[in-house]
Write a protein that holds these residues in place. Sequence first.
Motif, PDB file in Angstrom:
ATOM      1  N   ILE A  97       0.858  -1.178   0.000  1.00  0.00           N
ATOM      2  CA  ILE A  97       0.000   0.000   0.000  1.00  0.00           C
ATOM      3  C   ILE A  97       0.900   1.235   0.000  1.00  0.00           C
ATOM      4  O   ILE A  97       1.854   1.319   0.785  1.00  0.00           O
ATOM      5  CB  ILE A  97      -0.910   0.012   1.243  1.00  0.00           C
ATOM      6  N   PHE A  98       0.590   2.186  -0.861  1.00  0.00           N
ATOM      7  CA  PHE A  98       1.473   3.336  -1.045  1.00  0.00           C
ATOM      8  C   PHE A  98       0.751   4.657  -0.792  1.00  0.00           C
ATOM      9  O   PHE A  98      -0.417   4.822  -1.137  1.00  0.00           O
ATOM     10  CB  PHE A  98       2.016   3.360  -2.472  1.00  0.00           C
ATOM     11  N   ASP A  99       1.490   5.597  -0.225  1.00  0.00           N
ATOM     12  CA  ASP A  99       1.134   7.005  -0.293  1.00  0.00           C
ATOM     13  C   ASP A  99       1.434   7.442  -1.729  1.00  0.00           C
ATOM     14  O   ASP A  99       2.170   6.768  -2.457  1.00  0.00           O
ATOM     15  CB  ASP A  99       1.981   7.782   0.717  1.00  0.00           C
ATOM     16  N   LEU A 100       0.885   8.557  -2.161  1.00  0.00           N
ATOM     17  CA  LEU A 100       1.100   9.022  -3.537  1.00  0.00           C
ATOM     18  C   LEU A 100       2.117  10.161  -3.618  1.00  0.00           C
ATOM     19  O   LEU A 100       3.199  10.004  -4.156  1.00  0.00           O
ATOM     20  CB  LEU A 100      -0.232   9.461  -4.159  1.00  0.00           C
ATOM     21  N   ASP A 101       1.750  11.319  -3.064  1.00  0.00           N
ATOM     22  CA  ASP A 101       2.605  12.508  -3.151  1.00  0.00           C
ATOM     23  C   ASP A 101       3.919  12.297  -2.405  1.00  0.00           C
ATOM     24  O   ASP A 101       3.924  11.956  -1.223  1.00  0.00           O
ATOM     25  CB  ASP A 101       1.891  13.722  -2.560  1.00  0.00           C
ATOM     26  N   GLY A 102       5.034  12.502  -3.105  1.00  0.00           N
ATOM     27  CA  GLY A 102       6.335  12.402  -2.468  1.00  0.00           C
ATOM     28  C   GLY A 102       6.820  10.982  -2.291  1.00  0.00           C
ATOM     29  O   GLY A 102       7.961  10.772  -1.855  1.00  0.00           O
ATOM     30  N   THR A 103       5.977  10.017  -2.629  1.00  0.00           N
ATOM     31  CA  THR A 103       6.347   8.609  -2.505  1.00  0.00           C
ATOM     32  C   THR A 103       6.472   7.981  -3.884  1.00  0.00           C
ATOM     33  O   THR A 103       7.528   7.489  -4.264  1.00  0.00           O
ATOM     34  CB  THR A 103       5.305   7.843  -1.669  1.00  0.00           C
TER      35      THR A 103
END
Length: 214
Positions: free
Chosen positions: A7-13
Amino acid sequence: MNLKHYIFDLDGTLIDTESAILKTWQDTLKEYGHEYTLDEVKVVLGVTTDIGLQRLNANVDKKYTCRWQENYEKYSSKADFFDGAKEMLRYLKYNGCSLGAVSSRSKNEYEKFFGTFNLEEFFTTIVLEDDTKDHKPNPEPLLKYIELTGADKDSCIYIGDMPTDIQCANNAGVISGLVTWNGSGVSCAEATLSFSSPKEVCDLVNTRAYSSVD
């Protein structure tokens, strides 16, 4: 570790949006008479608009979010995947991993600014700001993902770029991973794992494969 859900964060990741976000905050706040340096507005990264405004102690009106989104359009075209991030997602999916996203972006922002990235090609489940009452670092967004997918917590890892991401994962009882490939210099000792490149995330799949053979 027997990880299945990445599971991922979007912004900056996954996507390099930091500069666009900070400049948008700076421009929009200036319209309301607030002068902040780009360093000062970094406290808004990784959180919802309401929390960002609280951290800056900035007084605005109900039109702020609309104005922010209008201003973001000036910079959004410069956003792109970090090197190797898209290839990482493709590799994880090819190897049978379930991919999801948990972001503090609103549905409107997601549809408006992330459509060109075709993230649905990779993600089966996406949890956004509108989907929960509480937000990172509260565990509710990740718990919502688990509820929607029926995932076992022990099979999940949440990967992000901010301490709020790590705290959200830890509070939810999920393995936490901090990315450093964005060059932000953010560190978080509470993170279970850290990744200096997208390839290191792919290596987790290789480790799992070797373990299953043993």
